[in-house]
Structures are given as structure tokens and as C-alpha cells.
Write a protein that holds these residues in place. Structure first.
Motif, PDB file in Angstrom:
ATOM      1  N   SER A   1     -69.070  66.824  33.312  1.00 30.28           N
ATOM      2  CA  SER A   1     -68.448  66.178  32.167  1.00 30.28           C
ATOM      3  C   SER A   1     -67.096  65.620  32.613  1.00 30.28           C
ATOM      4  CB  SER A   1     -68.262  67.218  31.058  1.00 30.28           C
ATOM      5  OG  SER A   1     -67.803  66.627  29.884  1.00 30.28           O
TER       6      SER A   1
ATOM      7  N   GLY B   1     -74.631  65.084  32.659  1.00 30.71           N
ATOM      8  CA  GLY B   1     -73.239  65.196  32.279  1.00 30.71           C
ATOM      9  C   GLY B   1     -72.895  64.157  31.254  1.00 30.71           C
ATOM     10  N   ASN B   2     -71.612  63.892  31.096  1.00 25.09           N
ATOM     11  CA  ASN B   2     -71.202  62.806  30.221  1.00 25.09           C
ATOM     12  C   ASN B   2     -69.837  62.309  30.649  1.00 25.09           C
ATOM     13  OD1 ASN B   2     -69.065  63.379  27.788  1.00 25.09           O
ATOM     14  ND2 ASN B   2     -69.954  65.263  28.574  1.00 25.09           N
ATOM     15  N   ILE B   3     -69.522  61.086  30.238  1.00 26.21           N
ATOM     16  CA  ILE B   3     -68.272  60.453  30.629  1.00 26.21           C
ATOM     17  C   ILE B   3     -67.583  59.930  29.381  1.00 26.21           C
ATOM     18  CG2 ILE B   3     -67.236  58.588  31.971  1.00 26.21           C
ATOM     19  CD1 ILE B   3     -69.656  58.671  33.795  1.00 26.21           C
ATOM     20  N   THR B   4     -66.300  60.192  29.291  1.00 23.69           N
ATOM     21  CA  THR B   4     -65.543  59.659  28.167  1.00 23.69           C
ATOM     22  C   THR B   4     -64.220  59.108  28.678  1.00 23.69           C
ATOM     23  OG1 THR B   4     -64.687  60.162  25.962  1.00 23.69           O
ATOM     24  CG2 THR B   4     -64.372  61.836  27.632  1.00 23.69           C
ATOM     25  N   GLY B   5     -63.656  58.165  27.948  1.00 20.80           N
ATOM     26  CA  GLY B   5     -62.303  57.730  28.248  1.00 20.80           C
ATOM     27  C   GLY B   5     -61.326  58.840  27.918  1.00 20.80           C
ATOM     28  N   SER B   6     -60.232  58.942  28.673  1.00 22.32           N
ATOM     29  CA  SER B   6     -59.250  60.008  28.458  1.00 22.32           C
ATOM     30  C   SER B   6     -57.951  59.611  29.140  1.00 22.32           C
ATOM     31  CB  SER B   6     -59.780  61.318  29.052  1.00 22.32           C
ATOM     32  OG  SER B   6     -58.747  62.276  29.165  1.00 22.32           O
ATOM     33  N   PRO B   7     -56.804  59.919  28.543  1.00 23.34           N
ATOM     34  CA  PRO B   7     -55.548  59.590  29.231  1.00 23.34           C
ATOM     35  C   PRO B   7     -55.339  60.431  30.489  1.00 23.34           C
ATOM     36  CG  PRO B   7     -55.124  60.796  27.192  1.00 23.34           C
ATOM     37  CD  PRO B   7     -56.588  60.484  27.209  1.00 23.34           C
TER      38      PRO B   7
ATOM     39  N   LEU C   1     -61.938  60.166  31.946  1.00 14.79           N
ATOM     40  CA  LEU C   1     -61.328  59.284  32.948  1.00 14.79           C
ATOM     41  C   LEU C   1     -60.519  58.172  32.288  1.00 14.79           C
ATOM     42  CD1 LEU C   1     -64.497  58.853  35.212  1.00 14.79           C
ATOM     43  CD2 LEU C   1     -62.579  60.412  35.609  1.00 14.79           C
TER      44      LEU C   1
ATOM     45  N   GLY D   1     -67.422  49.446  32.747  1.00 14.52           N
ATOM     46  CA  GLY D   1     -67.830  50.073  31.487  1.00 14.52           C
ATOM     47  C   GLY D   1     -68.521  51.408  31.697  1.00 14.52           C
ATOM     48  N   GLU D   2     -68.710  52.123  30.597  1.00 15.76           N
ATOM     49  CA  GLU D   2     -69.273  53.468  30.647  1.00 15.76           C
ATOM     50  C   GLU D   2     -70.697  53.461  31.218  1.00 15.76           C
ATOM     51  OE1 GLU D   2     -69.713  55.130  26.779  1.00 15.76           O
ATOM     52  OE2 GLU D   2     -70.527  57.030  27.508  1.00 15.76           O
TER      53      GLU D   2
ATOM     54  N   LEU E   1     -60.104  64.667  33.586  1.00 18.68           N
ATOM     55  CA  LEU E   1     -60.640  66.014  33.446  1.00 18.68           C
ATOM     56  C   LEU E   1     -62.038  66.060  34.024  1.00 18.68           C
ATOM     57  CD1 LEU E   1     -62.810  66.646  30.836  1.00 18.68           C
ATOM     58  CD2 LEU E   1     -60.813  65.877  29.596  1.00 18.68           C
TER      59      LEU E   1
ATOM     60  N   LYS F   1     -59.158  54.488  31.766  1.00 20.16           N
ATOM     61  CA  LYS F   1     -59.944  53.282  32.025  1.00 20.16           C
ATOM     62  C   LYS F   1     -59.364  52.418  33.129  1.00 20.16           C
ATOM     63  CE  LYS F   1     -58.097  50.823  27.979  1.00 20.16           C
ATOM     64  NZ  LYS F   1     -58.448  50.207  26.695  1.00 20.16           N
TER      65      LYS F   1
END
Lengths: 373, 373
Positions: free
Chosen positions: B116, B149-155, B119, B30-31, B158, B121
Motif C-alpha cells: 500500500s 496493494g493500492n496506491i494513493t496520492g499523499s503529501p 506517493l 497517473g494512478e 508512505l 504526485k
């Protein structure tokens, strides 16, 4: 599209209709052409921006007496927004607002923004113009200058903002300072953004069947103001910058965080880092009438929106009981209410919710987790 | 995969093999689990980092006597790199290096980085560990702390880095200060990164036919060192941070930029912002032997790599002729050569290249433009 959404978008649309180069795509003007265009559209920065857009880095004057605050947060197409569901101007405002909210939650003053964009090359130049209109509108509103960034081609639109701010060291508010006996306080109201999102989803799903669609539309006609209010909360949240400054100036708060993932999740960060527990009282949760009206129309529980909805971007803070009055007065000066919604308790007592019916249940995170979600 | 590439990757692979949680995916932790993991793996920051990873923003001590430098640059999967062609540790190093290079080009000292991430999942946790190993390795090498920074789900993967640095105001070097009569100088050598990329592309294309493939492999066996050198230049460029500081300290340079898009393109930014022209001399271009050897093997012109290859991340600067010796000596102290490659001329004389055969031709940008490319 509902009338409300149409209304909400009309300003951006009007701007689009009269924009120069409406039919032009990014591939027509190229990366450097776009950077020039953006630099020309933004207002000339103040003297504190020694070097702005157009060099290898920005060069900025800052105060050595204050701490520098730095944060970044991204909005990614398909994950945080859908291209055909949000106007570019709204996206610009929101992308900056969520970062302004982070600076506010430290008690800080926002100063400088860098805008990192990923853009498909067939995107209309006017779309980027409108995005920057939104960014600049929000920046100007909170005393922030856009000083740089970078642009890259990308199959998905991404807007990654870095925001720099300042705070006096003695006003810095972290997540880790809450103490047993403190009260838990929150600015504004809770759940409106979640209700707005739920409304959008319900309308979308309603498209599958004519009856449901007509039903939703009919409801909407009778409660246009309420729907407009929760949609505005979702698309263009208001970062609590003056409220955060007012809270910091009192010196009364012990911990603070902004509400991005939902109260149930975000209060957990204060609990973890402060090594305390919390007892939230359902009956004290500030929920706007519009949120209650929309929740009822959707057959949903407004308390669930308030606890798990996320994206409210209100400030959640803790303070000793004898300083609450002072804080309410200070935040009230900004026109925003500050509500006492519970108590900080020993870690061993856990994190609980006292329901309106007198029962106590565990308060568990139901906020959006980007990988588990 | 070539032996060279295998060698280049072996360190990262070794780490991967013994890593904890090799089979685990981001969706397993998880994040927030990932943020905790990253915070634990990074070294404890110094006292100047008042708040680091884990709060709403970082809070940092900076000097009020210096200018704050701020820049951001993104690496996006499919656009800047291919997931199966670069090791995560290399990607981490490179993503930070390109930002360090921007700070270097202002004469600055890098201090703080925000990372930033977007990623997928299903990405392995060990991949992110290795990415951070690379980021931290490069950060430590250049005195930089990763503070947030920050982390987000992404296809798509980046990696968007924001880098903050500082510079004494009287050492700040912009793109706009070049004057007619100045000499044009460059650190290190040119074209190696472009040659490395061309080698990778040729090897990829060679896979279509057995003969071509065998041919490339055979060449490679005879020039392993050269191929290794240009691949290293491409995958892990060295930002010229101490060189930039040394140049700034002399007070002799009039303008500076780092070479990301290629000399022909980047010198144009100095010309435009300084309102001057330039005459570059082909015979003076510093091109490493490895670059020449690889170019010959590929049947390509090494000068084209030097002018248009891009991603060299060398510093390009201008200075009065009578200060060149001083600059060469100052940069030489860092172990890096500084070469005089041409002259700043009046804007009316345009931007030209004096070829080794005595002809003069226009020097036009052939660098990568992210939308036109």
C-alpha cells in the motif's frame, strides 16, 4: 453543520460525551497503552483466530479448499476525508466498507481484517475509540474479525485496512471474463454518493456568501430526507457482501467489479481486461429519487453523478442474457435490486453511452484519478 | 554524503541514471499508468497466485493444514525515514524486511505481500521503479510474491506492507510461552542498527561546525568498513527468516519475538505475556566489533545500542536449558550465531540486567515509543 449532518453524527457524539478519558490524548497513554486499549475493547475472537492482536503476527485458520482473497485500501486525511467533516465512527465504517466491497466483487466472504493506523499524538483517545466502534460495527455486520494491525505516529490520520476473505474457486469472479453478447448489470442505485459529496462541497462554498448559505439551508429544510440519504451514501456506503455471495452462487456471472471510481471508469477495467466494448443505456441507469432531487437542487445532472460520481460501492457485473432473470432473483433475495443497464459489445465498437434522447456518445472515464485529479 | 553512503547508494544511482523516464513524474502517468507499470516490472507470479495485481483483490492458494500468518507494518516519511537520507531501493528492501521479520518471529514461512503506497504526485517515476526493485529483490530473496496493494496520492511518502505467511500449527511460536528456568537466546548481534543511526545523526549535527565535520570525516576514513557495516544494518536489516524456520523445526523454543524496539523493550513483551521475569547478562550480549568501534568513535556505550538501539530485527527466544545446544546447532546451519544472553526468572524477581562489573540494575524499556518518543 446542517441538521442532517448533526443527526447523522449524533450517535457518535453521544458516545463521545460519555466516553472514558475524553480529555486524554494519545501521547498520554503511548503506543502500547493504545494497543492494549484497542485489544480490550474488541470482542474476543472465535476459535479460528489462533493468535489475534498482541503478538508479532495474527495466526488464522483458513480453508485449503478455498482461495484466499487479500486486498488493502487506505483512507488518508486531506485526500480521502477531512477530519472535521466525518465522524470517527463513520470513518471506521467506511474504511472497512470499501475493503469489504472489494471482497464482495470477487464473490467472496470476508473473514479477517488488519488495521494499520497513522495517528497524530495530540489526537483524543476517545476519537480512536469511536473509530474502532465504527470498524467493529462494520466488521460484525459482515462476519469479519479484526485480528491485528499496527499503529504509528503521523502528522495526518491514515487508516489502511487489509482485508482477507475466502472464495470457492468455482465462484471466483474476475474483471476479465465478460463476453460479447453479455448483459451489463448493476446492484442498487448509482450516483447517491457523488450527490452527497456535491452537496457538501456546495454547502461549503455557500459559506462564502450569506445569501447562498441561506439559500442552501432553505432548500435543505424542504428535503431533509433526500439530503440525509445521499450524505449517508457518501459517509457510510453499504458494501454488497451478501449480494456478491448470491451472484457467485448462481455461477451465472462472467465478470464483476465494484464501483469505486465511477461507472464510466470502472466499466473500462472490465472492457480492458475482457477485451470487449460496452454500450450503456442512460435510460436504464438506476438513480434514486433522493439523488435526482438533490441533483436538481444543485442544478446538476443526475446522470453525471451516476457515471462519474464514484464511491457508490455497488457491484457491476456481466452475464449472458439468458441468465439475467436468475441473477435478478438471486440478488433480490437480499433485498437489493439488480438492474440491466446495457450490453457487452465487440472491442471494436468501443465504449459508448446511449443517451435518453437517442444520441450515442463515447463513454469516457471521468472518475477520480489520484494523481491526475 | 560520506563515501560509505555513496558506495551504498551507487547501485541504486546507477540504475536510476539509465532508467527510462527519469524526468517523468507520477502526475505524468497517473494512478492506473503507475499500476500497469508496476505490474509489468514484477516477475510473473507462480501458479499459486490465481489472481495477482490488477483485479479487486488477489486470490491465492493456501494450505488448509497450516495456519495463515498475517501482519502489516508501515514506513512513513519523516517518522521512519527521511526522503533524502535513504535510497528508494533501500527503503523498499527495509519496508519488506521488517514484515518478513515478524513472520520469522512466529516460526513461519513468508508467502504473499500487498504493498500500500502513498506517493506525492511530483515524485519521479524512477523513484517508484527503484522502490519496487528493492521490494522485489527482498521478496525474491525470501520466497515471497508481491500480489497486490493500492496506491494513493499523499503529501508524505508512505509504504505500508501487509505480509501473509504460513506456519505448521505445532511450530507456531508466540510471545507467551516462556517458562521460569528457560534460557534467553538471541540470533546474530545487537546494536549495529542503533550505532548506524547514531552515526548518521552525529554526522548531520557535525555539519554545524567545520571542525566537528572534519573530525567525523577523518574518523570515517580510518574505519570505512565499520561505518559501512553499521549503516547497512540500519538501512537494510536482514530478516531472520531461515533462522526462524530452523528454530521452529526443532520444537525446542518456548517463546519468540523479533527485536524492533530494542532488546530492553521487546523482552518486556515476552515477560508480560508469559508472566515471567528476566535476567539479562551484559557480558553475554553479542555486539559486533564494528558496533564497538563506531560507539567508541562517537563516545557512546555499545551496550546502550544493544539494549535500546532498536531495529536490529534479530530473533529473541526462550528455551529450556537442555535444548539450547540443539538450537545453537540448528541456527548455526544457516550461518547465523545464536547466543545465550540470560535467564527467565519468576515474575516477582523482575527484569534485571547483570552488569559486567557485577552490579545488578533494573532493565527498563528505553525503546522507541511512537507517541511518547
Amino acid at each position: 453543520m446542517t441538521k442532517d449532518k448533526e443527526l447523522a453524527l449524533s450517535k457518535a457524539k453521544g458516545r463521545k460525551a460519555k466516553g472514558i478519558g475524553e480529555a486524554r490524548r494519545l501521547s498520554d497513554i503511548g503506543e502500547f497503552g493504545l494497543i492494549d486499549r484497542i485489544a480490550r475493547r474488541l470482542p474476543a475472537p472465535g476459535a479460528e483466530v489462533v493468535v489475534g492482536i498482541g503478538d508479532d503476527t495474527a495466526a488464522l485458520r483458513v480453508s485449503g479448499d478455498r482461495l484466499l482473497l487479500a486486498t488493502c485500501d487506505i483512507q488518508l486525511e486531506g485526500h480521502h476525508f477531512l477530519r472535521d467533516k466525518i465522524a470517527p465512527q463513520q470513518l471506521g465504517r467506511k474504511a472497512l466498507a470499501i475493503n469489504l466491497s472489494d471482497i464482495a466483487s470477487m464473490g467472496g466472504r470476508p473473514r479477517y481484517a488488519l488495521v494499520s493506523l497513522g495517528l497524530p499524538k495530540d489526537l483524543a483517545v476517545s476519537w480512536v475509540d469511536a473509530l474502532y466502534d465504527g470498524l467493529q460495527e462494520e466488521a460484525a455486520r459482515f462476519g469479519t474479525s479484526i485480528v491485528g494491525g499496527n499503529i504509528t505516529g503521523s502528522p495526518l490520520i491514515l487508516v489502511d485496512i487489509t482485508l482477507l476473505g475466502e472464495v470457492e474457486e468455482d465462484r471466483l469472479l474476475r474483471r476479465s471474463g465478460a463476453r460479447v453478447g453479455d448483459r451489463l448489470l448493476v446492484t442498487g442505485t448509482l450516483g447517491a454518493s457523488g450527490a452527497g459529496l456535491a452537496w457538501l462541497v456546495a454547502r461549503e462554498e455557500g459559506r462564502g456568501t450569506g445569501d447562498e448559505k441561506r439559500g442552501t439551508r432553505n432548500e435543505e429544510r424542504g428535503m431533509r430526507d433526500e439530503v440525509g440519504e445521499v450524505l449517508a451514501a457518501h459517509f457510510t456506503p453499504t458494501p454488497r457482501v451478501p449480494e456478491g455471495r448470491a451472484i457467485g452462487a448462481t455461477g451465472a456471472a462472467t465478470a464483476m467489479i465494484d464501483l469505486s471510481d465511477g461507472l464510466a471508469s470502472d466499466v473500462g477495467h472490465i472492457c480492458e481486461l475482457s477485451n470487449v466494448g460496452v454500450r450503456v443505456e442512460e435510460a436504464r441507469l438506476p438513480i434514486a429519487l433522493a439523488t435526482r432531487v438533490v441533483a436538481e437542487a444543485l442544478g446538476r445532472d443526475p446522470t453525471a453523478f451516476a457515471l462519474f460520481g464514484g464511491e457508490d460501492y455497488e457491484l457491476l457485473l456481466t452475464a449472458p442474457a439468458d441468465r439475467v432473470g436468475e441473477l435478478v432473483a438471486a440478488v433480490g433475495q437480499t433485498g437489493t435490486p439488480l438492474m440491466d443497464i446495457g450490453a457487452i459489445v465487440p472491442a471494436a465498437a468501443g465504449r459508448t453511452l446511449l443517451l435518453a434522447d437517442g444520441r450515442t456518445i463515447p463513454l469516457e472515464p471521468g472518475g477520480w484519478d489520484h494523481f491526475r485529479g
